[in-house]
Scaffold this motif. Sequence first.
Motif, mmCIF file in Angstrom:
data_model
loop_
_atom_site.group_PDB
_atom_site.id
_atom_site.type_symbol
_atom_site.label_atom_id
_atom_site.label_comp_id
_atom_site.label_asym_id
_atom_site.label_seq_id
_atom_site.Cartn_x
_atom_site.Cartn_y
_atom_site.Cartn_z
ATOM 1 N N GLY A 252 -51.208 -8.944 28.523
ATOM 2 C CA GLY A 252 -50.665 -9.951 27.638
ATOM 3 C C GLY A 252 -50.119 -9.337 26.380
ATOM 4 O O GLY A 252 -50.362 -8.161 26.082
ATOM 5 N N ASP A 253 -49.355 -10.139 25.626
ATOM 6 C CA ASP A 253 -48.745 -9.648 24.392
ATOM 7 C C ASP A 253 -49.739 -9.689 23.232
ATOM 8 O O ASP A 253 -50.806 -10.282 23.324
ATOM 9 C CB ASP A 253 -47.517 -10.493 24.060
ATOM 10 N N ILE A 254 -49.328 -9.047 22.141
ATOM 11 C CA ILE A 254 -50.151 -8.986 20.933
ATOM 12 C C ILE A 254 -49.378 -9.630 19.789
ATOM 13 O O ILE A 254 -48.191 -9.362 19.592
ATOM 14 C CB ILE A 254 -50.485 -7.530 20.560
ATOM 15 N N LEU A 255 -50.059 -10.470 19.021
ATOM 16 C CA LEU A 255 -49.488 -11.043 17.805
ATOM 17 C C LEU A 255 -50.074 -10.275 16.618
ATOM 18 O O LEU A 255 -51.306 -10.165 16.475
ATOM 19 C CB LEU A 255 -49.832 -12.527 17.701
ATOM 20 N N PHE A 256 -49.199 -9.751 15.767
ATOM 21 C CA PHE A 256 -49.615 -8.954 14.620
ATOM 22 C C PHE A 256 -49.198 -9.690 13.355
ATOM 23 O O PHE A 256 -48.013 -9.982 13.156
ATOM 24 C CB PHE A 256 -48.945 -7.579 14.681
#
Length: 407
Positions: free
Chosen positions: A3-7
């Motif tokens: 899955g993607d990462i939110l920063f």
Amino acid sequence: MGGDILFLAHRLPFPPDRGDRIRSAHVLRALAEIAPVHVGCFVDDDANRAFEGELAALAASTCVITRRKPLPLAGVEAVLKARPISLAAYADARLSAWVQEKLASGRFAAVFVFSGQMGQFVPQSWQGRLVVDLCDVDSAKFEAYARNARGPMARIHAREGRLLAQVEAALAARADHTLLISEAEAALFASRAPQARSIQVMGNGIDADYFAPDTVKPAAGMVGAGPHLLFTGQMDYPPNVAAVVCMARRILPLVQRDVPGAQFHIVGRAPSAEVRALANIPGCTVHGAVADMRPYLAAADAVVAPLAIARGVQNKVLEAMAMARPIVLSAEAATGIAAEHGVHFAIGGDDAHFAAQIVKLLVNPPVARAMGANARRFVTENQSWPAMLAGMPAFLGMDREEARSAA
């Protein structure tokens, strides 16, 4: 877990020219190697947007908000809502909506929050992985400000410290991991947030190839009569301001008594009026912002850091060490760096002792050179960014190859 990462960061990580941006830029690069990363952050003015291209080259998507809320307005909002001013200053409906939209897509496995102010954007409904990098304990910093202030500012700082401590503790209770910059900060935070689920140390690193003494020529403004002492940092930051005022007004005259030609140079952006006034002191020069700090470090006979308030690990110290400069610093500025007094740097106590440590280096160049060489060896062997960030996949519960293939 793919899955993607939110920063989420309180400042655009570029250019990496100050402590928080240096750390956040390296963290962001490490995250981008693990999985696609989407970045929500603030810029202080439109000029800072010139560096959005560097961010776009790393991020799958971005939301960059220019922070225009005046501090008095943030103060009023904070009072009305009984929350810290530092959170009210960053509250923004546009970024909140962007975060909600992203997380609603179902493609995100983890949220990485850089600095406590940004935790307010993670909805309570978020069930995925949450990692919070507090860096250091901001609430303790405001408590220290309160102890050193008088009148209304003492009360304002005390309120900020009290409310921010509650926010930090609540965020740590939600986070899978809360990261601090040193063992000392981690221990302090553990004593203040017993409900934290996991407190981990992720130290600051240094790019020793970039900060190397043979990469640049000494700054022309520091060549000639001397010897030259140097302080670097953001020069409207209260602990830095207090440090250079102490150095220029109290310590420098003691040094000049034994080393009459000693010069003190202050290098860093946005010098406050109090800092600019130090240029009137004989032997003191205020340079302001510079494009590259390395030539000034290369020209320094010694670097000083008489910080009375210093949270976490001081990047300015690591940079000077990497440049093989002998350093005299306070015990507070040495916190979190497992180096040895008298070998890798010199720790000064009160004004007289601090000055004596400087003089000892200035009058004995071979000792100063040996200390600088030892300092560089220490950071190259112990403080590399890859070593500091090696635990990132584990913090996120993600494997690089698995996450990338899932994306």
